[in-house]
Design an enzyme around this catalytic site. Sequence first.
Site, mmCIF file in Angstrom:
data_model
loop_
_atom_site.group_PDB
_atom_site.id
_atom_site.type_symbol
_atom_site.label_atom_id
_atom_site.label_comp_id
_atom_site.label_asym_id
_atom_site.label_seq_id
_atom_site.Cartn_x
_atom_site.Cartn_y
_atom_site.Cartn_z
ATOM 1 N N GLY A 46 -18.445 -95.951 3.977
ATOM 2 C CA GLY A 46 -17.143 -95.760 3.331
ATOM 3 C C GLY A 46 -16.772 -97.239 2.321
ATOM 4 N N GLN A 51 -12.391 -103.306 -2.803
ATOM 5 C CA GLN A 51 -13.846 -104.040 -2.361
ATOM 6 C C GLN A 51 -14.673 -104.122 -3.588
ATOM 7 O OE1 GLN A 51 -14.739 -101.229 1.109
ATOM 8 N NE2 GLN A 51 -15.556 -103.102 1.828
ATOM 9 N N CYS A 95 -17.805 -103.669 8.248
ATOM 10 C CA CYS A 95 -17.301 -103.586 6.998
ATOM 11 C C CYS A 95 -18.191 -104.157 6.056
ATOM 12 C CB CYS A 95 -15.917 -104.372 6.567
ATOM 13 S SG CYS A 95 -15.283 -104.455 4.974
ATOM 14 N N LEU A 96 -18.610 -103.523 4.748
ATOM 15 C CA LEU A 96 -19.448 -104.252 3.787
ATOM 16 C C LEU A 96 -18.958 -105.362 3.222
ATOM 17 C CD1 LEU A 96 -20.351 -100.639 1.842
ATOM 18 C CD2 LEU A 96 -21.687 -101.960 3.552
ATOM 19 N N HIS A 137 -9.874 -97.112 8.250
ATOM 20 C CA HIS A 137 -10.471 -98.438 7.752
ATOM 21 C C HIS A 137 -10.167 -98.740 6.164
ATOM 22 C CE1 HIS A 137 -13.685 -101.808 7.786
ATOM 23 N NE2 HIS A 137 -13.693 -101.373 6.486
ATOM 24 N N GLU A 138 -10.563 -97.481 5.304
ATOM 25 C CA GLU A 138 -10.632 -97.651 3.984
ATOM 26 C C GLU A 138 -9.276 -97.635 3.399
ATOM 27 O OE1 GLU A 138 -13.268 -98.354 2.688
ATOM 28 O OE2 GLU A 138 -14.413 -97.824 4.342
ATOM 29 N N HIS A 141 -7.701 -101.047 3.476
ATOM 30 C CA HIS A 141 -8.221 -101.793 2.451
ATOM 31 C C HIS A 141 -7.108 -101.831 1.321
ATOM 32 C CE1 HIS A 141 -12.057 -103.659 3.588
ATOM 33 N NE2 HIS A 141 -12.493 -102.546 3.712
HETATM 34 ZN ZN ZN Z 1 -14.228 -102.375 4.817
#
Ligand code: ZN
Length: 172
Positions: A46, A51, A95-96, A137-138, A141
Site C-alpha cells: 500500500g 508518502q 510502513c514504507l 493504514h493508508e 496516512h
Molecule cells: Zn505507511
Amino acid sequence: MALRNILTKEQPGLYKVCRPVKDFNSRLHQLLDDMAETLEQANGVGLAAPQVGVLRRAVLVLETNVPEGEPDQLLELINPEIIESSGEQFGPEGCLSVPGEYGLVRRPMNVKVRAQDRYGNWFEAEGTGLTARCFCHEIDHLDGVVFTSKCERMLTEEELTGSEREEEEGEE
Ligand code: ZN
C-alpha cells in the site's frame, strides 16, 4: 511513469492532514501511475499520496486475497472513507516510510470503504485480513497518522530475526 521518492518518518509532510482530490485530471492520473510504479519497486502492499510528498487524499492498496493463479489487484482509492468495520486483528505492521521497523497494531478484521476511482466515480470495496489492515493504514496516512503512533509496541530486533527465520522455514 516515474519513480517518486518515499518520504521517511523524519519528514514533516507525513504528519499533515491531506486535502480532498477535486480534479480528476491527467495530473492525478500521472500521480497514480507513478505511485503504482513506486509501490511495485518497493515491493509494498500500500502507498498513500503524502508518502510521495503530495498532500491529497489518494491511496493505493494491493488486494492480495485473490483466487490462486490470478494476479494481485491494485486498487486506486480517491477520497476514501471507511463506512463499515467489524472484527479485530492484532499483529505486526510496517510502513514504507518507516523501513525496517515493525510494530503490533490492533485493526478491524473486515473493512468496507467508499471511494472514487481516477475518473471520479464512486464505488465501494471490501477487504479482510491484510487488505483491511492496509485500508486502515493508508487512510490513516491521509490524516497525518503514521502506524508507530498506534502501535502497542514495536517488535524487537530478536523478534524480527525470529519471524524472518520462520518465514524462510515456511517457504520450504
Ligand atoms: Zn505507511
